[in-house]
Each structure stands twice: as C-alpha cells, then as structure tokens.
Design an enzyme around this catalytic site. Structure first.
Site, PDB file in Angstrom:
ATOM      1  N   GLY A  20     -35.073  -2.894  -0.656  1.00 53.49           N
ATOM      2  CA  GLY A  20     -36.505  -3.011  -0.339  1.00 53.49           C
ATOM      3  C   GLY A  20     -37.408  -2.113  -1.158  1.00 53.49           C
ATOM      4  N   VAL A  24     -38.983  -6.615  -6.163  1.00 50.66           N
ATOM      5  CA  VAL A  24     -39.290  -7.683  -5.200  1.00 50.66           C
ATOM      6  C   VAL A  24     -39.636  -7.073  -3.845  1.00 50.66           C
ATOM      7  CG1 VAL A  24     -38.454  -9.795  -4.104  1.00 50.66           C
ATOM      8  CG2 VAL A  24     -37.770  -9.267  -6.452  1.00 50.66           C
ATOM      9  N   TYR A 149     -22.942 -11.564 -13.760  1.00 48.38           N
ATOM     10  CA  TYR A 149     -24.003 -11.635 -12.730  1.00 48.38           C
ATOM     11  C   TYR A 149     -24.094 -13.049 -12.145  1.00 48.38           C
ATOM     12  CZ  TYR A 149     -29.010 -11.424 -11.258  1.00 48.38           C
ATOM     13  OH  TYR A 149     -30.216 -11.465 -10.586  1.00 48.38           O
ATOM     14  N   THR A 177     -37.570 -17.330 -10.664  1.00 47.09           N
ATOM     15  CA  THR A 177     -37.487 -17.189 -12.127  1.00 47.09           C
ATOM     16  C   THR A 177     -37.661 -15.702 -12.453  1.00 47.09           C
ATOM     17  OG1 THR A 177     -39.818 -17.676 -12.065  1.00 47.09           O
ATOM     18  CG2 THR A 177     -38.370 -19.447 -12.761  1.00 47.09           C
ATOM     19  N   HIS A 192     -35.871  -5.629 -17.788  1.00 44.26           N
ATOM     20  CA  HIS A 192     -36.246  -6.974 -18.229  1.00 44.26           C
ATOM     21  C   HIS A 192     -37.326  -6.911 -19.308  1.00 44.26           C
ATOM     22  CE1 HIS A 192     -34.402  -7.867 -14.268  1.00 44.26           C
ATOM     23  NE2 HIS A 192     -33.909  -8.888 -14.955  1.00 44.26           N
TER      24      HIS A 192
HETATM   25  P1  NAP Z   1     -34.629  -3.746  -8.569  1.00 38.30           P
HETATM   26  O1  NAP Z   1     -36.067  -3.487  -8.784  1.00 38.30           O
HETATM   27  O2  NAP Z   1     -33.649  -3.270  -9.576  1.00 38.30           O
HETATM   28  O3  NAP Z   1     -34.243  -3.137  -7.144  1.00 38.30           O
HETATM   29  C1  NAP Z   1     -32.913  -3.159  -6.706  1.00 38.30           C
HETATM   30  C2  NAP Z   1     -32.868  -2.658  -5.290  1.00 38.30           C
HETATM   31  O4  NAP Z   1     -31.508  -2.735  -4.823  1.00 38.30           O
HETATM   32  C3  NAP Z   1     -33.312  -1.205  -5.140  1.00 38.30           C
HETATM   33  O5  NAP Z   1     -33.994  -1.046  -3.905  1.00 38.30           O
HETATM   34  C4  NAP Z   1     -31.981  -0.467  -5.116  1.00 38.30           C
HETATM   35  O6  NAP Z   1     -32.059   0.776  -4.415  1.00 38.30           O
HETATM   36  C5  NAP Z   1     -31.126  -1.464  -4.341  1.00 38.30           C
HETATM   37  N1  NAP Z   1     -29.691  -1.275  -4.587  1.00 38.30           N
HETATM   38  C6  NAP Z   1     -29.037  -1.455  -5.769  1.00 38.30           C
HETATM   39  N2  NAP Z   1     -27.717  -1.173  -5.604  1.00 38.30           N
HETATM   40  C7  NAP Z   1     -27.548  -0.824  -4.301  1.00 38.30           C
HETATM   41  C8  NAP Z   1     -26.433  -0.414  -3.536  1.00 38.30           C
HETATM   42  N3  NAP Z   1     -25.200  -0.336  -4.075  1.00 38.30           N
HETATM   43  N4  NAP Z   1     -26.614  -0.104  -2.232  1.00 38.30           N
HETATM   44  C9  NAP Z   1     -27.857  -0.188  -1.674  1.00 38.30           C
HETATM   45  N5  NAP Z   1     -28.946  -0.591  -2.333  1.00 38.30           N
HETATM   46  C10 NAP Z   1     -28.806  -0.889  -3.648  1.00 38.30           C
HETATM   47  O7  NAP Z   1     -34.327  -5.297  -8.378  1.00 38.30           O
HETATM   48  P2  NAP Z   1     -35.354  -6.501  -8.174  1.00 38.30           P
HETATM   49  O8  NAP Z   1     -35.813  -6.914  -9.525  1.00 38.30           O
HETATM   50  O9  NAP Z   1     -36.313  -6.170  -7.105  1.00 38.30           O
HETATM   51  O10 NAP Z   1     -34.361  -7.655  -7.680  1.00 38.30           O
HETATM   52  C11 NAP Z   1     -34.312  -8.067  -6.329  1.00 38.30           C
HETATM   53  C12 NAP Z   1     -33.482  -9.336  -6.246  1.00 38.30           C
HETATM   54  O11 NAP Z   1     -34.082 -10.341  -7.034  1.00 38.30           O
HETATM   55  C13 NAP Z   1     -32.054  -9.165  -6.765  1.00 38.30           C
HETATM   56  O12 NAP Z   1     -31.157  -9.825  -5.902  1.00 38.30           O
HETATM   57  C14 NAP Z   1     -32.102  -9.821  -8.132  1.00 38.30           C
HETATM   58  O13 NAP Z   1     -30.849 -10.315  -8.490  1.00 38.30           O
HETATM   59  C15 NAP Z   1     -33.120 -10.909  -7.915  1.00 38.30           C
HETATM   60  N6  NAP Z   1     -33.830 -11.385  -9.119  1.00 38.30           N
HETATM   61  C16 NAP Z   1     -34.520 -10.507  -9.904  1.00 38.30           C
HETATM   62  C17 NAP Z   1     -35.189 -10.977 -11.021  1.00 38.30           C
HETATM   63  C18 NAP Z   1     -36.038 -10.086 -11.901  1.00 38.30           C
HETATM   64  O14 NAP Z   1     -36.597 -10.582 -12.903  1.00 38.30           O
HETATM   65  N7  NAP Z   1     -36.200  -8.817 -11.588  1.00 38.30           N
HETATM   66  C19 NAP Z   1     -35.151 -12.359 -11.330  1.00 38.30           C
HETATM   67  C20 NAP Z   1     -34.452 -13.204 -10.490  1.00 38.30           C
HETATM   68  C21 NAP Z   1     -33.793 -12.723  -9.385  1.00 38.30           C
HETATM   69  P3  NAP Z   1     -32.375   2.142  -5.235  1.00 38.30           P
HETATM   70  O15 NAP Z   1     -33.755   1.973  -5.801  1.00 38.30           O
HETATM   71  O16 NAP Z   1     -32.268   3.194  -4.221  1.00 38.30           O
HETATM   72  O17 NAP Z   1     -31.339   2.207  -6.318  1.00 38.30           O
HETATM   73  O1  GFB Z   2     -36.015 -10.299 -19.137  1.00 33.64           O
HETATM   74  P1  GFB Z   2     -34.920 -10.502 -20.077  1.00 33.64           P
HETATM   75  O2  GFB Z   2     -34.138  -9.330 -20.518  1.00 33.64           O
HETATM   76  O3  GFB Z   2     -33.856 -11.460 -19.470  1.00 33.64           O
HETATM   77  O4  GFB Z   2     -35.577 -11.249 -21.366  1.00 33.64           O
HETATM   78  P2  GFB Z   2     -33.431 -12.999 -19.547  1.00 33.64           P
HETATM   79  C1  GFB Z   2     -34.853 -11.390 -22.517  1.00 33.64           C
HETATM   80  C2  GFB Z   2     -35.638 -12.114 -23.599  1.00 33.64           C
HETATM   81  O5  GFB Z   2     -36.740 -11.314 -24.022  1.00 33.64           O
HETATM   82  C3  GFB Z   2     -34.766 -12.342 -24.819  1.00 33.64           C
HETATM   83  C4  GFB Z   2     -36.522 -10.873 -25.372  1.00 33.64           C
HETATM   84  O6  GFB Z   2     -35.206 -13.467 -25.543  1.00 33.64           O
HETATM   85  C5  GFB Z   2     -35.019 -11.057 -25.605  1.00 33.64           C
HETATM   86  O7  GFB Z   2     -34.706 -11.215 -26.974  1.00 33.64           O
HETATM   87  N1  GFB Z   2     -37.014  -9.495 -25.505  1.00 33.64           N
HETATM   88  C6  GFB Z   2     -37.953  -9.075 -26.388  1.00 33.64           C
HETATM   89  C7  GFB Z   2     -36.671  -8.436 -24.746  1.00 33.64           C
HETATM   90  N2  GFB Z   2     -38.191  -7.776 -26.261  1.00 33.64           N
HETATM   91  C8  GFB Z   2     -37.427  -7.335 -25.225  1.00 33.64           C
HETATM   92  C9  GFB Z   2     -37.285  -6.069 -24.592  1.00 33.64           C
HETATM   93  O8  GFB Z   2     -37.883  -5.060 -24.949  1.00 33.64           O
HETATM   94  N3  GFB Z   2     -36.427  -6.023 -23.523  1.00 33.64           N
HETATM   95  C10 GFB Z   2     -35.728  -7.110 -23.091  1.00 33.64           C
HETATM   96  N4  GFB Z   2     -34.920  -7.003 -22.005  1.00 33.64           N
HETATM   97  N5  GFB Z   2     -35.823  -8.326 -23.691  1.00 33.64           N
HETATM   98  C11 GFB Z   2     -32.053 -12.180 -17.561  1.00 33.64           C
HETATM   99  C12 GFB Z   2     -30.619 -12.154 -17.103  1.00 33.64           C
HETATM  100  O9  GFB Z   2     -32.150 -12.971 -18.646  1.00 33.64           O
HETATM  101  O10 GFB Z   2     -32.878 -12.771 -16.565  1.00 33.64           O
HETATM  102  C13 GFB Z   2     -30.554 -11.396 -15.867  1.00 33.64           C
HETATM  103  O11 GFB Z   2     -29.797 -11.621 -18.111  1.00 33.64           O
HETATM  104  C14 GFB Z   2     -31.685 -11.663 -14.865  1.00 33.64           C
HETATM  105  O12 GFB Z   2     -29.295 -11.633 -15.301  1.00 33.64           O
HETATM  106  C15 GFB Z   2     -33.037 -12.011 -15.494  1.00 33.64           C
HETATM  107  O13 GFB Z   2     -31.330 -12.609 -13.944  1.00 33.64           O
HETATM  108  C16 GFB Z   2     -34.002 -12.666 -14.543  1.00 33.64           C
HETATM  109  O14 GFB Z   2     -34.485 -13.862 -18.963  1.00 33.64           O
HETATM  110  O15 GFB Z   2     -32.938 -13.373 -20.891  1.00 33.64           O
END
Ligand code: NAP
Ligand code: GFB
Length: 327
Positions: A20, A24, A149, A177, A192
């Site tokens: 939390g 997200v 993942y 997404t 990301h």
């Molecule tokens: P985040 O910012 O990295 O936050 C992760 C959260 O999970 C933090 O609160 C962290 O706690 C907690 N956590 C991680 N490992 C844990 C463990 N072993 N025990 C207890 N808590 C733990 O992630 P987010 O981007 O909000 O992602 C939330 C969900 O959305 C995930 O399921 C992810 O796969 C999904 N999602 C994310 C993206 C994206 O672009 N970010 C896209 C699609 C889906 P601490 O802060 O204390 O470490």
């Molecule tokens: O967000 P991102 O790392 O994840 O974006 P994905 C990657 C894309 O952005 C690639 C370009 O095309 C990279 O070449 N890029 C450009 C960069 N500059 C940067 C930079 O500074 N940092 C990063 N990270 N990328 C992830 C999955 O894929 O999507 C994860 O691998 C997750 O599992 C996430 O689910 C939502 O969209 O490629």
C-alpha cells in the site's frame, strides 16, 4: 473488530492493501481520501514491507490476524522496469510466487470476502494479434525480457479460478498497463521508463547535460495515472463480480511512443537541452496494445487524466520531494 457505519449500523468493510505504500497504493490512497463512499463504508489499511515480509507465510498470517480484513487489494510484488526484469528473472519469479501464494492462501484461511490482485499487460503473449484482450492471457509465451515476472503473475489468474472452484472464494484480478504518478520508484537503474526519465531529466537539467533515452524510442506503451488506477481498482472491488481479469487501461488511441513520452517529460520539466537515444540499450517488447472495451462497457462514464496533466503532477511531485522520493 470493524467499526460500524452510519445509522443502519452495517459493519464497515475492512480493506487491507498489500504493497500500500507503493505507486499504486499512493493512487488508491489519494482516491479514497476524497471519496464519500470510502469514508462512510470502508476502513483502509495500507501495508508496507515494514508491517511484515509477505514472502514469509508466518509473517503473512500475523498480518491477517492483526487486521482481520474483509477485503484485500493485493499490490505487493517484486516490481521493476525492463532492465531490472532482464537482470533478475529468478528473483522476479520466486519472490512473486511466494508473495502471491501466501496472500491468496491467507485470504482463503481467514475467509476474506473479496480479493483483487494485480496482473500487468506485460504478461500477455509476445507473439499475438492486437489489440490484446482479457481472454488472451495464456495464449503463448510472454516476452522473454520479463518471463520470470510474467509467469509468476499468470499463476494468480490460474489460482483465482482454482480457489473459486474448490473453495468458493471470491477472487479476481485486474490487468493495468504501464503506470506512473506521484510516489513512484524513480530509480534510474531498476525503475520504469517514465520515473527513470523524470529522474534523468532532473539531473541533466541540473548538470546542463543531454537527456539520455534508452533504446530507439520507437516502442509503444499505454500509460495510466496512478490515481485513475486507484479509482478503478476500488470500482473493481465494489462492482466487478467475475473471476476473470479485467484490463484497466486507457484506450488504444492513447498509446504513445517512448520518444514522445520523453518529449512530454522534457516539456513538463522545462528541459531545454538535447534529447538523445542510446540505441545500444534494449527496446524490450515493441508493444502490448490492450483493449479496454470490457471496462468501457461496465464503467462507461470513467474519465482518464490526460497524460500531459498526469506527467505534470508526477514531475512536480518528484521535484518537490527530491530528497525523500524513492530513487
Ligand atoms: P511499487 O511502487 O514498487 O510498490 C511495491 C509495494 O510492495 C511497496 O509497498 C513494497 O513495500 C511492497 N512489497 C514489496 N515486497 C514486499 C514484501 N516481500 N513484503 C511486503 N511488502 C512488499 O509497486 P507498484 O508499481 O505500486 O505496483 C503495484 C502492483 O501493480 C504490483 O503488483 C505490480 O506488479 C503491478 N503493476 C505495476 C505496474 C507499474 O508500471 N508500476 C504496471 C502493471 C502492474 P516497501 O515500500 O516497504 O518495500
Ligand atoms: O517501463 P519500462 O522499463 O518497462 O519501459 P516495459 C521500457 C521501455 O522504455 C523500453 C525504454 O523500450 C526502453 O528501451 N526506455 C527509455 C527506458 N529510457 C528508459 C529508462 O530510462 N528506463 C527504462 N526502464 N526504460 C515492463 C516489464 O516492461 O513493464 C515489467 O518489464 C512491468 O515487468 C512493466 O510489468 C509494467 O513496459 O518494457
């Protein structure tokens, strides 16, 4: 014990959000803080890893015993961008399998009324037709860059159906997404693309250097603002009653290239230097265009935050919170 709400004395839902404190979780928190139904009928608990390591079953059980949730929104995960996924496939698989297994089994043991877990559009098959919809999750291998993942996440969907069939559990999942917003992880190496570029842009501006975008900039992505996703996850918890997942995404027409996203960030950060592309770095998956027809059919009035507005908020938040932001 849950508090009672209003004059009808109906008990409040106790909604426990794993993960939390992440991106997200921050989006959900911002949404519920100004939502009347949440104030009246729901009590929220936002967990972080400091409340317990949910890779460990005993620690997970203690959390469930302490808070006695009626509803669980499961966000906690090993999360990272493309370059972290490429490097740590084993950890992404193992940690997410453990976390998901513990949370789902505790939801069964402690008779949670509803569990909503989080998948991702990157778990869909790489070789596919577009747009991708909810029926296609298991139709072929995911992109090789994030197979650890992706396979761990796919098992949530499998187990949601198994728990329903064998135990009558009310489990479902959402498929967002790429997400961005305030409270993101702005790590350049492990995060990301948008938070990584915001951080790199901040540093480039300070140093008077170029902004380096990794890869060619041609891949396409749909981006959702974390507060929009927060609102939609709460809507899912309250109103979506199927075991099968639902895609929570902006429309196909809102897909942008990484190059365009970088330009939007440069503009939001008032960055006037050069934007250059490091083409020796990986592009990852070219696209994962998702269809949000199911969402539009069930929640037709929802309005997404335009990406330029969401990015402005995220950039301002990062600059104002530079010292304490995760990076
Ligand atoms: P985040 O910012 O990295 O936050 C992760 C959260 O999970 C933090 O609160 C962290 O706690 C907690 N956590 C991680 N490992 C844990 C463990 N072993 N025990 C207890 N808590 C733990 O992630 P987010 O981007 O909000 O992602 C939330 C969900 O959305 C995930 O399921 C992810 O796969 C999904 N999602 C994310 C993206 C994206 O672009 N970010 C896209 C699609 C889906 P601490 O802060 O204390 O470490
Ligand atoms: O967000 P991102 O790392 O994840 O974006 P994905 C990657 C894309 O952005 C690639 C370009 O095309 C990279 O070449 N890029 C450009 C960069 N500059 C940067 C930079 O500074 N940092 C990063 N990270 N990328 C992830 C999955 O894929 O999507 C994860 O691998 C997750 O599992 C996430 O689910 C939502 O969209 O490629």
């Amino acid at each position: 014990m849950a508090e009672t709400s209003g004059t009808d004395a109906a008990p409040k839902k106790v909604v426990m959000v794993t993960g939390g404190t992440g991106l997200v979780g921050c989006g959900i928190k911002e949404f519920v803080e100004s939502d009347a139904e949440a104030k009246e009928k729901e009590e929220y608990i936002f967990l972080s890893s400091k409340d317990g390591d949910i890779r460990n079953m005993e620690e997970t059980k203690l959390i469930f015993e302490k808070y006695k949730p009626t509803h669980v929104i499961h966000l906690a995960a090993r999360v990272g961008g493309l370059f972290s996924n490429l490097k740590y496939k084993v950890e992404f698989f193992r940690e997410n399998i453990l976390i998901n297994d513990n949370v789902m089994e505790c939801c069964r043991i402690y008779k949670v009324e509803k569990l909503v877990s989080c998948l991702s559009t990157c778990i869909f098959p790489d070789k596919t037709t577009y747009p991708i919809d909810e029926t296609m999750v298991h139709n072929g291998p995911p992109h090789v860059s994030n197979e650890g993942y992706a396979y761990a996440k796919r098992m949530i969907d499998v187990l949601n159906r198994c728990y329903k069939e064998e135990y009558g559990c009310n489990f479902t999942s959402v498929i967002p997404t790429n997400i961005y917003g305030k409270g993101d992880n702005f790590s350049i190496d492990n995060g990301h693309v948008l938070p990584g570029l915001i951080h790199k842009c901040y540093k480039a501006k300070q140093a008077g250097e170029d902004l380096h975008v990794w890869g060619t900039g041609s891949p396409l992505r749909q981006f959702i603002y974390n507060v929009d996703l927060g609102a939609l996850m709460i809507w899912t918890m309250r109103n979506y009653h199927e075991v099968d997942p639902i895609i929570l995404s902006v429309g196909e027409e809102d897909e942008v290239s990484i190059a365009d996203a970088a330009k939007m960030i440069a503009s939001a950060m008032d960055f006037e230097g050069n934007v250059v592309f490091d083409t020796d770095k990986s592009d990852g998956q070219f696209k994962k265009t998702a269809c949000n027809d199911l969402l539009k059919q069930k929640n037709p009035d929802f309005k997404f935050t335009p990406m330029k507005e969401g990015l402005k908020q995220a950039c301002e938040w990062f600059c104002e919170n530079y010292e304490t932001a995760r990076k």
